[in-house]
Design a protein around this motif. Structure first.
Motif, mmCIF file in Angstrom:
data_model
loop_
_atom_site.group_PDB
_atom_site.id
_atom_site.type_symbol
_atom_site.label_atom_id
_atom_site.label_comp_id
_atom_site.label_asym_id
_atom_site.label_seq_id
_atom_site.Cartn_x
_atom_site.Cartn_y
_atom_site.Cartn_z
ATOM 1 N N TYR A 138 -8.346 -4.110 -11.281
ATOM 2 C CA TYR A 138 -7.110 -4.746 -11.720
ATOM 3 C C TYR A 138 -7.405 -5.624 -12.925
ATOM 4 O O TYR A 138 -8.480 -6.157 -13.070
ATOM 5 N N LEU A 191 -1.293 -9.078 -11.082
ATOM 6 C CA LEU A 191 -2.391 -8.110 -10.981
ATOM 7 C C LEU A 191 -1.846 -6.703 -11.229
ATOM 8 O O LEU A 191 -0.959 -6.243 -10.521
ATOM 9 N N TYR A 243 -10.922 -0.497 -6.368
ATOM 10 C CA TYR A 243 -9.840 -0.680 -7.342
ATOM 11 C C TYR A 243 -10.303 -1.594 -8.471
ATOM 12 O O TYR A 243 -11.091 -2.512 -8.255
ATOM 13 N N GLN A 271 -2.759 3.676 -3.119
ATOM 14 C CA GLN A 271 -2.884 2.638 -4.124
ATOM 15 C C GLN A 271 -2.320 1.336 -3.588
ATOM 16 O O GLN A 271 -1.314 1.333 -2.900
ATOM 17 N N LEU A 272 -2.968 0.253 -3.947
ATOM 18 C CA LEU A 272 -2.518 -1.084 -3.565
ATOM 19 C C LEU A 272 -1.930 -1.736 -4.807
ATOM 20 O O LEU A 272 -2.644 -1.987 -5.775
ATOM 21 N N THR A 273 -0.620 -1.994 -4.772
ATOM 22 C CA THR A 273 0.088 -2.538 -5.926
ATOM 23 C C THR A 273 0.602 -3.926 -5.600
ATOM 24 O O THR A 273 1.165 -4.157 -4.533
ATOM 25 N N PHE A 274 0.433 -4.849 -6.554
ATOM 26 C CA PHE A 274 0.808 -6.244 -6.364
ATOM 27 C C PHE A 274 2.084 -6.601 -7.115
ATOM 28 O O PHE A 274 2.361 -6.076 -8.196
ATOM 29 N N MET A 300 0.853 -1.181 0.000
ATOM 30 C CA MET A 300 0.000 0.000 0.000
ATOM 31 C C MET A 300 0.892 1.233 0.000
ATOM 32 O O MET A 300 1.731 1.409 0.884
#
Lengths: 112, 113
Positions: free
Chosen positions: B35, B43, B33, A99-102, A91
């Motif tokens: 994705y 993702l 969100y 933003q939540l990035t994977f 996060m």
């Protein structure tokens, strides 16, 4: 932005312990998450770390070192059902948004 | 049952057509969100919204648009679909601030031909 790295694939034996590493670079770190995703399904939450140290939850533990930009997920007493992809996510909070990035995920195969 | 619902679950779409993927949550989460998930790429964030009335661009926003007229709904629109938009799309939501888990919808499998 963020850069999140984790191994693409891992194989481990049923009953064993496996550690999945994740390194990240981010400008506004506000927590690291681990998710499990079985093939054809949506990701499900496993753990959350925002402070340094180890968080334990049953057979699953997650560790975070903010100074090193490093986390790992530890799975103990592996079971066949643990075969899945494990996703590290960060996060990032900045400029009034979050933003939540994977990462790309680590595919774990548990073998008998 | 509380959660996130996506519709449709799968769709085959002709290139050039317009398509809206729907996402509705009943948990009163502020942040939502979108994705896309592609083999080998994981993702990737398309667009996000931290609260009703606001939206932001993620990593791969081109060719997509979103709106957030209210807390519950966060539709994703492909104005003119192209084959490279073939993917599995996931909608997710979190409570108002970081530090809480994201809940995911079941996904929409979209094929553009």
């Amino acid at each position: 932005g963020q850069n999140i790295d984790q191994p693409t694939e891992m194989t481990a034996t049923e009953g064993a312990i496996v550690q999945i590493n994740c390194t990240y670079q981010t400008s506004g770190f506000n927590g690291l998450f681990w998710y499990q995703q079985h093939a054809g399904e949506a990701p499900t939450f496993l753990s959350y770390n925002v402070l340094d140290g180890l968080e334990e939850k049953g057979r699953f533990s997650s560790f975070l070192s903010r100074s090193k930009g490093y986390s790992y997920l530890l799975l103990k007493e592996l079971q066949m059902k643990d075969s899945a992809s494990y996703l590290c996510a960060v996060m990032d909070v900045g400029a009034g948004s979050y933003q939540l990035t994977f990462g790309k995920g680590t595919k774990l195969s548990v073998i008998p | 049952i509380a959660g996130i619902t996506q519709a449709p679950t799968s769709q085959i779409l002709a290139a050039g057509r317009r398509m809206t993927l729907r996402c509705t949550q009943d948990m009163r989460h502020n942040a939502m969100y979108w994705y896309r998930q592609d083999l080998g790429l994981g993702l990737r964030l398309i667009h996000y919204s931290n609260t009703a009335g606001t939206t932001g661009k993620g990593e791969v926003p081109d060719g997509y648009s979103v709106s957030r007229a209210n807390t519950d709904d966060f539709p994703l629109t492909l104005a003119s679909a192209v084959p490279s938009q073939t993917s599995v799309y996931f909608c997710a939501s979190t409570v108002e601030y970081p530090g809480t888990e994201a809940f995911f919808g079941q996904g929409t499998r979209l094929t553009v031909v």
